[in-house]
Design a protein around this motif. Structure first.
Motif, mmCIF file in Angstrom:
data_model
loop_
_atom_site.group_PDB
_atom_site.id
_atom_site.type_symbol
_atom_site.label_atom_id
_atom_site.label_comp_id
_atom_site.label_asym_id
_atom_site.label_seq_id
_atom_site.Cartn_x
_atom_site.Cartn_y
_atom_site.Cartn_z
ATOM 1 N N GLY A 1 0.685 1.078 5.888
ATOM 2 C CA GLY A 1 -0.658 1.489 6.282
ATOM 3 C C GLY A 1 -1.161 0.919 7.596
ATOM 4 O O GLY A 1 -2.357 0.984 7.880
ATOM 5 N N THR B 1 0.835 -1.212 0.000
ATOM 6 C CA THR B 1 0.000 0.000 0.000
ATOM 7 C C THR B 1 0.862 1.252 0.000
ATOM 8 O O THR B 1 1.978 1.241 0.522
ATOM 9 N N ASN C 1 8.823 -3.434 -1.218
ATOM 10 C CA ASN C 1 8.387 -4.468 -0.267
ATOM 11 C C ASN C 1 7.714 -5.661 -0.944
ATOM 12 O O ASN C 1 7.731 -6.765 -0.403
ATOM 13 N N ILE D 1 8.762 7.262 -4.359
ATOM 14 C CA ILE D 1 9.865 6.295 -4.210
ATOM 15 C C ILE D 1 9.441 4.985 -4.875
ATOM 16 O O ILE D 1 8.254 4.772 -5.151
ATOM 17 N N TYR D 2 10.436 4.146 -5.124
ATOM 18 C CA TYR D 2 10.120 2.864 -5.740
ATOM 19 C C TYR D 2 9.565 1.893 -4.712
ATOM 20 O O TYR D 2 9.967 1.891 -3.551
ATOM 21 N N ASN E 1 8.097 0.403 6.401
ATOM 22 C CA ASN E 1 9.546 0.580 6.327
ATOM 23 C C ASN E 1 10.186 -0.766 6.027
ATOM 24 O O ASN E 1 9.902 -1.754 6.714
ATOM 25 N N GLU F 1 2.673 6.917 -2.494
ATOM 26 C CA GLU F 1 3.977 7.454 -2.900
ATOM 27 C C GLU F 1 4.798 6.463 -3.733
ATOM 28 O O GLU F 1 5.899 6.785 -4.162
ATOM 29 N N LEU F 2 4.244 5.258 -3.957
ATOM 30 C CA LEU F 2 5.080 4.185 -4.508
ATOM 31 C C LEU F 2 4.904 4.011 -6.007
ATOM 32 O O LEU F 2 3.789 4.059 -6.534
HETATM 33 P P1 AMP Z 1 3.753 3.063 6.239
HETATM 34 O O1 AMP Z 1 3.934 1.838 7.059
HETATM 35 O O2 AMP Z 1 2.767 2.902 5.136
HETATM 36 O O3 AMP Z 1 3.475 4.255 7.109
HETATM 37 O O4 AMP Z 1 5.141 3.354 5.522
HETATM 38 C C1 AMP Z 1 6.317 3.609 6.302
HETATM 39 C C2 AMP Z 1 7.454 3.992 5.374
HETATM 40 O O5 AMP Z 1 7.738 2.892 4.531
HETATM 41 C C3 AMP Z 1 7.172 5.151 4.465
HETATM 42 O O6 AMP Z 1 8.373 5.904 4.331
HETATM 43 C C4 AMP Z 1 6.804 4.499 3.168
HETATM 44 O O7 AMP Z 1 7.070 5.314 2.040
HETATM 45 C C5 AMP Z 1 7.681 3.272 3.163
HETATM 46 N N1 AMP Z 1 7.057 2.202 2.412
HETATM 47 C C6 AMP Z 1 5.823 1.711 2.617
HETATM 48 N N2 AMP Z 1 5.536 0.728 1.761
HETATM 49 C C7 AMP Z 1 6.640 0.583 0.987
HETATM 50 C C8 AMP Z 1 6.960 -0.272 -0.104
HETATM 51 N N3 AMP Z 1 6.088 -1.180 -0.554
HETATM 52 N N4 AMP Z 1 8.177 -0.126 -0.681
HETATM 53 C C9 AMP Z 1 9.057 0.785 -0.211
HETATM 54 N N5 AMP Z 1 8.808 1.609 0.806
HETATM 55 C C10 AMP Z 1 7.609 1.529 1.406
#
Ligand code: AMP
Ligand code: MG
Length: 405
Positions: free
Chosen positions: A256, A190, A210, A206-207, A305, A193-194
């Motif tokens: 998320g 989820t 995960n 960002i790419y 993360n 930004e991805l």
């Molecule tokens: P979140 O847990 O959604 O709040 O994301 C925490 C951090 O992890 C944020 O900096 C996100 O941009 C990064 N992030 C979340 N999902 C991914 C993903 N699939 N690939 C790379 N970074 C991610």
């Protein structure tokens, strides 16, 4: 077991031990299936297996040489070669004192013979051999049943099937084996930004990394992932993806699950009728981890993360999958090792900290930034050190580490 969270009550942070215990109680091993040996690598035996035949199957030669009666062999003396016994057929030859039968590795030992002299230790002259070495009874004879006797246990239920296990099963003549159930898994990533790798990044994007990470971790557990999909931070999209995802045995949803306004996974789970058993575990990295259920599906919410996703997968998802695959209790944790610390390591936090590092020549050295976004350091790590809350490990100390490879 009842959920650790009831209704609308905000679940409190629980220990990693309590979280794992709850998860392992909640998942069941899936029904066993029979597969060809070639498909059984890294699966778990569904039941005990006992040897149907002894190994070696018959007394046979360990060398290319001559089968003889050891007691009749004297240094420098000759023996008469009365025949040849290759591997693969039994010519039912008989050896007496002063006689020899030409044999090859794996050939049945002719009756009467009790030793094999290697061809390097004789001089052949027509139908005679001259003995150039001492011959002991039993020498270079592989006795029937000396490796494995009939009825001996060769594999226990729950044991991992390795390349060498497969070789042993094949040597028993088995073409198939009953292994634990096949886990069907789905992954949802989820985040607005991805961008998928291969695309181009806009400002602030960002790419997405995960999806491939979790898929690879699944595949290291022997699970070929069925479905991977990405969702924007949109309640309807996440709910729809969850409805598809919970049709699997395991659903991992990444990102998320934190406490931001865009963290929509918890309410979406409730909307689709899934139950959240626990949320937030006292572990670093990985605190926002979530575990829940929807009928037969075990649902894991991993923090976005990348290092947190990696750690929580290994701590909680991996043991659950292995349990579902029928693994024995002692297969569930990562393999351990005792290593010397190459430098002092401190944990100032009130959560246990899994420090990523490299093990080389018996020494563990932390590698890269120990932060939950720092993917480069993680990519260099081959081991983990669990540092308890407020603990300082002095350099040179011997510490238990967990192996990643
Ligand atoms: P979140 O847990 O959604 O709040 O994301 C925490 C951090 O992890 C944020 O900096 C996100 O941009 C990064 N992030 C979340 N999902 C991914 C993903 N699939 N690939 C790379 N970074 C991610
Ligand atoms: Mg997010």
């Amino acid at each position: 077991m009842s959920a650790l969270v009831d209704g609308d009550t905000e679940p409190s942070v629980i220990t990693e031990e309590a979280a794992l215990a709850h998860i392992l109680k909640s998942v069941k091993s899936l029904s066993a299936r029979r597969v060809p040996l070639a498909q059984a690598l890294e699966e778990f035996a569904a039941r005990d297996i006992f040897a149907g035949i002894a190994l070696p199957v018959f007394d046979n030669s360990a060398m290319d040489g001559y089968a003889v009666v050891a007691g009749s062999c004297r240094l420098g003396q000759s023996q008469r070669v009365i025949g040849e016994q290759p591997a693969g057929i039994d010519r039912k030859l008989r050896v007496g004192a002063g006689e020899a039968v030409r044999v090859f590795t794996g050939a049945p030992i002719p009756e009467g013979a009790d030793a094999v002299i290697m061809q390097e230790d004789v001089r052949r002259d027509d139908s005679k051999i001259f003995i150039n070495a001492q011959v002991e009874p039993g020498e270079f004879v592989r006795r029937r049943g000396s490796d494995l006797t009939e009825g001996q246990k060769i594999l226990s239920a729950g044991e991992r099937i390795r390349a060498q296990t497969l070789a042993l099963l094949a040597a028993q003549g088995l073409a198939e084996i009953d292994v634990g159930g096949e886990v069907r898994a789905a992954i949802i990533t989820t985040g607005d930004e991805l961008v998928q790798p291969g695309g181009s990044l806009g400002a602030g994007q960002i790419y997405e990394s995960n999806g491939i990470l979790v898929r690879a971790l699944f595949s290291k557990c022997g699970v070929s992932t069925a479905a991977v999909e990405h969702c924007a931070d949109n309640a309807q999209a996440i709910e729809a993806a969850l409805r598809r995802g919970v049709k699997h045995d395991v659903l991992v949803i990444v990102g998320g699950v934190s406490v931001g306004a865009r963290d929509l996974v918890k309410p979406a789970l409730a909307s689709v009728g899934a139950q959240t058993d626990l949320w937030r575990v006292s572990v670093k990295p990985g605190k926002p981890f979530l575990f829940g259920r929807a009928s037969q599906c075990a649902i894991f919410g991993l923090p976005g993360n990348p290092v947190s996703a990696f750690m929580t997968f290994l701590l909680f998802v991996r043991p659950a999958i292995l349990r579902m695959m029928g693994a024995d209790e002692n297969e569930l944790s990562l393999p351990g090792y005792e290593a010397q610390l190459a430098e002092e390591v401190q944990n100032g936090s009130d959560r246990p900290h899994y420090v990523r590092g490299r093990l080389a020549e018996g020494k563990f050295t932390p590698v890269g930034r120990q932060e939950s976004h720092a993917l480069y350091g993680l990519s260099r790590a081959n081991a983990l050190l669990r540092v308890p809350p407020h603990e300082i490990f002095q350099d040179g100390h011997t510490v238990p580490i967990l192996l990643l490879d």
